[in-house]
Design an enzyme around this catalytic site. Structure first.
Site, short mmCIF file in Angstrom:
data_model
loop_
_atom_site.label_atom_id
_atom_site.label_comp_id
_atom_site.label_asym_id
_atom_site.label_seq_id
_atom_site.Cartn_x
_atom_site.Cartn_y
_atom_site.Cartn_z
CG ASP A 1 -3.22 -7.93 14.97
OD1 ASP A 1 -3.37 -9.29 14.84
OD2 ASP A 1 -4.30 -7.25 15.42
NE ARG B 1 -5.74 6.85 18.23
CZ ARG B 1 -5.69 5.73 17.55
NH1 ARG B 1 -4.68 5.02 17.40
NH2 ARG B 1 -6.62 5.61 16.51
CD GLU C 1 1.95 -0.15 11.35
OE1 GLU C 1 1.53 0.31 12.54
OE2 GLU C 1 1.18 -0.86 10.48
CG ASP C 2 0.28 1.12 16.63
OD1 ASP C 2 0.70 0.44 15.33
OD2 ASP C 2 -0.53 1.41 17.21
CG PHE D 1 -8.32 -5.09 22.17
CD1 PHE D 1 -7.60 -3.91 22.18
CD2 PHE D 1 -9.42 -5.50 21.34
CE1 PHE D 1 -8.02 -2.93 21.31
CE2 PHE D 1 -9.93 -4.44 20.73
CZ PHE D 1 -9.40 -3.00 20.55
C1 PRP Z 1 -3.49 -0.76 13.68
C2 PRP Z 1 -2.04 -0.71 13.95
C3 PRP Z 1 -1.30 -1.21 12.46
C4 PRP Z 1 -2.30 -2.20 12.03
C5 PRP Z 1 -1.62 -3.56 12.12
O1 PRP Z 1 -3.79 0.26 13.06
O2 PRP Z 1 -1.77 0.78 14.06
O3 PRP Z 1 -1.11 -0.31 11.63
O4 PRP Z 1 -3.35 -1.99 12.94
O5 PRP Z 1 -2.78 -4.52 12.04
P1 PRP Z 1 -2.52 -5.76 10.90
O6 PRP Z 1 -1.01 -6.19 11.22
O7 PRP Z 1 -3.52 -6.59 11.34
O8 PRP Z 1 -2.68 -5.24 9.52
P2 PRP Z 1 -5.27 0.67 12.96
O9 PRP Z 1 -5.92 0.31 11.53
O10 PRP Z 1 -6.05 0.04 14.17
O11 PRP Z 1 -5.63 2.16 12.92
P3 PRP Z 1 -5.07 3.42 14.03
O12 PRP Z 1 -3.55 3.14 14.18
O13 PRP Z 1 -5.34 4.40 13.76
O14 PRP Z 1 -5.52 2.76 15.30
#
Ligand code: PRP
Length: 211
Positions: A125, A191, A121-122, A178
């Site tokens: 949150d 990105r 995961e990146d 953010f």
């Molecule tokens: C982001 C990120 C994680 C997730 C974490 O994805 O890449 O997968 O949110 O958030 P959480 O802990 O609140 O669940 P996003 O849905 O923004 O998709 P993306 O990676 O395509 O931007």
């Protein structure tokens, strides 16, 4: 041996003007939280730890699209062991916060039965996505093990009931701001920016302020 996670919650930002950056960076970013060189160094350390743990195992890196693509590339280069890479995509309805449903949009293209799966995961949150993926994998496959590696962790953002969600490997703990760059986006922008920056609050609307 695993080292302590680097906590950047009280770290001063690097001024955008102090490094070469595209024009939008000075306009849209409050500052840079993590320079690319620091990401690379930290990822090398994580790769090394993962390599140690997974020697002789059937490692599958499971990247969570779209945000993890930069990180999984650098991480897998560093691990060096023979490994499989596949991806998963989860759609989230972020405006909904607590009750927001998650949906699997792309299932892994590799059979994960008997494999040692490391979710990449990146960012963690609220904790919803990571928990959702672990539950999905547990219900759909019979992996030998499931662990996770996240570059960033916004620990202060866990939803009630998700406080125990934590990646097994984490790069940096970051403040509740953010962040964009190195795969992370706002409305699919930024990105490709190589550093991780903090977006100015005026750039994102209230509807999207839960990231
Ligand atoms: C982001 C990120 C994680 C997730 C974490 O994805 O890449 O997968 O949110 O958030 P959480 O802990 O609140 O669940 P996003 O849905 O923004 O998709 P993306 O990676 O395509 O931007």
């Amino acid at each position: 041996m695993k080292d302590k996670i680097i906590d950047l919650r009280n770290t001063p930002l690097v001024a955008v003007s102090s490094i070469r950056s595209p024009k939008y960076a000075a306009r849209d970013f409050k500052g840079i939280l993590i320079l690319n060189g620091e990401i690379v160094l930290r990822t090398e350390k994580l790769s090394h730890d993962i390599q140690e743990e997974y020697k002789g195992k059937q490692l599958v890196l499971l990247g969570v699209l779209d945000g993890s693509v930069h990180f999984i590339k650098d991480l897998s280069e560093g691990i060096g062991l023979s490994l499989q890479r596949t991806f998963i995509k989860v759609s989230s309805y972020k405006q909904g916060t607590v009750g927001g449903d998650l949906e699997l949009l792309l299932t892994p293209m590799v059979n994960l039965d008997g494999k040692d799966v490391l979710i990449v995961e990146d960012i963690v949150d609220s904790g919803r996505t990571l928990r959702f993926i672990i539950n999905k994998l547990t219900n759909s496959f019979k992996p030998n093990s499931i662990k996770s590696c996240a570059l960033l962790d916004k620990v202060e953002r866990r939803l009630p009931g998700f406080e125990d969600v934590k990646a097994d490997y984490t790069g940096f703990i970051i403040p509740d701001e953010f962040v964009v760059g190195y795969g992370l986006d706002y409305a699919d922008n930024y990105r490709g920016y190589k550093h991780i920056a903090i977006l100015k609050p005026e750039i994102f609307s209230e509807n999207n302020s839960d990231k």
